[in-house]
Design a protein around this motif. Structure first.
Motif, mmCIF file in Angstrom:
data_model
loop_
_atom_site.group_PDB
_atom_site.id
_atom_site.type_symbol
_atom_site.label_atom_id
_atom_site.label_comp_id
_atom_site.label_asym_id
_atom_site.label_seq_id
_atom_site.Cartn_x
_atom_site.Cartn_y
_atom_site.Cartn_z
ATOM 1 N N VAL A 73 0.860 -1.189 0.000
ATOM 2 C CA VAL A 73 0.000 0.000 0.000
ATOM 3 C C VAL A 73 0.897 1.240 0.000
ATOM 4 N N ALA A 95 -2.340 7.170 0.317
ATOM 5 C CA ALA A 95 -3.071 7.541 1.534
ATOM 6 C C ALA A 95 -3.570 8.965 1.394
ATOM 7 N N GLN A 135 -2.311 -1.951 10.021
ATOM 8 C CA GLN A 135 -3.540 -1.964 9.228
ATOM 9 C C GLN A 135 -3.495 -3.014 8.118
ATOM 10 N N LEU A 175 -6.952 -3.342 3.155
ATOM 11 C CA LEU A 175 -6.421 -2.158 2.497
ATOM 12 C C LEU A 175 -6.325 -2.365 0.986
ATOM 13 N N SER A 176 -6.538 -1.295 0.249
ATOM 14 C CA SER A 176 -6.426 -1.345 -1.204
ATOM 15 C C SER A 176 -4.956 -1.297 -1.616
ATOM 16 N N TYR A 208 -9.441 3.824 -4.224
ATOM 17 C CA TYR A 208 -10.499 3.820 -3.202
ATOM 18 C C TYR A 208 -11.817 4.184 -3.868
ATOM 19 N N TYR A 211 -10.037 -0.152 1.482
ATOM 20 C CA TYR A 211 -9.940 1.258 1.884
ATOM 21 C C TYR A 211 -8.471 1.674 1.943
ATOM 22 N N LEU A 212 -8.234 2.962 2.122
ATOM 23 C CA LEU A 212 -6.888 3.495 2.263
ATOM 24 C C LEU A 212 -6.764 4.239 3.591
ATOM 25 N N PRO A 213 -5.582 4.219 4.175
ATOM 26 C CA PRO A 213 -5.403 4.960 5.430
ATOM 27 C C PRO A 213 -5.381 6.457 5.174
#
Length: 297
Positions: free
Chosen positions: A66, A69, A220, A226-227, A236, A246-248
């Motif tokens: 990932v 963000a 995470q 996570l994507s 996202y 999802y993304l942080p």
């Protein structure tokens, strides 16, 4: 939920404090988001549908699957947070202190002129001081226990932002923190409403987060949610057939919530909204035959 009794038509809380008959009001906004610093900049981005997703720059993300963000653009604690607190607290608390200052300025309220025990702070936190904790763990594992600073004991703690905002602005009423993941900010506003109904006149509430560090990202990643898509425009996509996780992100907002009569009495410059009620839904465990239950306060 605070138990209440009814005397005539005026609700009285279990503490004996007469509950307000008018809904609490929101008089100040402090926003530090990936979509902009300040409520106006953030709102312009929302109206334009402008995404803030981009490559992580707070550290080198290339070793991780990932790499995207949402980062607060151009945020520097220096100049926004007292220098001694920068050394003693995490970036998540820096964001919270800056958001609180912005909300107070927007509300045009001077906390020093109000009774300190009638002001409270309720924030939400999902991870605490992750980056600060990472640096201190590095000191421990790479050197020795005596390399770990004394502030590690409080800077990582979920309630650190609540405590620092409370100390800085003399808000000594019933303060607290809620650890409710994505729902935390809304739950904090619900708690602010409860406190107003039991005697508080002003509550600083909302939440910030800042987990964009190797430790936070690795934690995470263990969820598997996570994507890993590398295209910022496609990474996202909530509510889309091509959704892939999802993304942080970091940032958040703090609000000034006041008793309506108290805000009116001090001549509050503006009222953004009223907190008319609050509800929280509880999903049953996966595979359970039970239907969702709705709790209301």
């Amino acid at each position: 939920m605070s138990p209440t009794a009814t005397t005539g038509t005026m609700p009285v809380s279990a503490t004996g404090v007469t509950a307000p008959t008018r809904a609490p009001v929101i008089t100040g906004l402090g926003v530090l988001a990936p979509t902009g610093i300040g409520a106006e900049e953030h709102w312009r981005a929302v109206l334009a549908g402008r995404s803030a997703i981009d490559r992580i720059t707070l550290f080198d993300p290339s070793p991780y699957p990932v790499r995207l963000a949402g980062q607060v653009p151009g945020f520097e604690a220096k100049g926004r947070v007292p220098s001694r607190l920068i050394q003693q607290t995490d970036r998540w608390t820096h964001l919270g202190l800056a958001a609180a200052e912005a909300a107070i300025a927007d509300a045009q309220v001077t906390p020093a002129e109000l009774p300190e025990y009638e002001m409270a702070v309720v924030t939400s936190s999902s991870s605490g001081g992750t980056e600060f904790g990472q640096h201190e763990m590095e000191n421990l594992y790479q050197h020795a226990p005596d390399w770990v600073g004394a502030y590690q004991s409080i800077a990582w703690f979920y309630a650190a932002t609540t405590g620092q905002v409370s100390i800085r602005h003399g808000m000594r009423g019933p303060c607290g923190v809620l650890c409710c993941e994505q729902a935390g900010g809304l739950d904090a506003i619900g708690q602010a409403r409860r406190l107003i109904r039991t005697g508080a006149k002003l509550v600083m509430t909302g939440g910030t987060d800042a987990s964009l560090c190797p430790y936070g990202l690795t934690a995470q990643l263990t969820t598997g949610q996570l994507s890993t898509v590398q295209d910022p425009a496609r990474a996202y996509l909530p509510f889309d057939a091509d959704a892939c996780g999802y993304l942080p992100g970091e940032g958040g907002a703090l609000l000034v919530v006041e008793d309506a009569e108290a805000a009116e009495a001090r001549g509050a410059a503006h009222i953004y909204g009223r907190v008319l009620g609050y509800a929280a839904g509880f999903d049953p465990p996966p595979g359970s035959e039970r239907g969702p239950v709705l709790a209301r306060t």
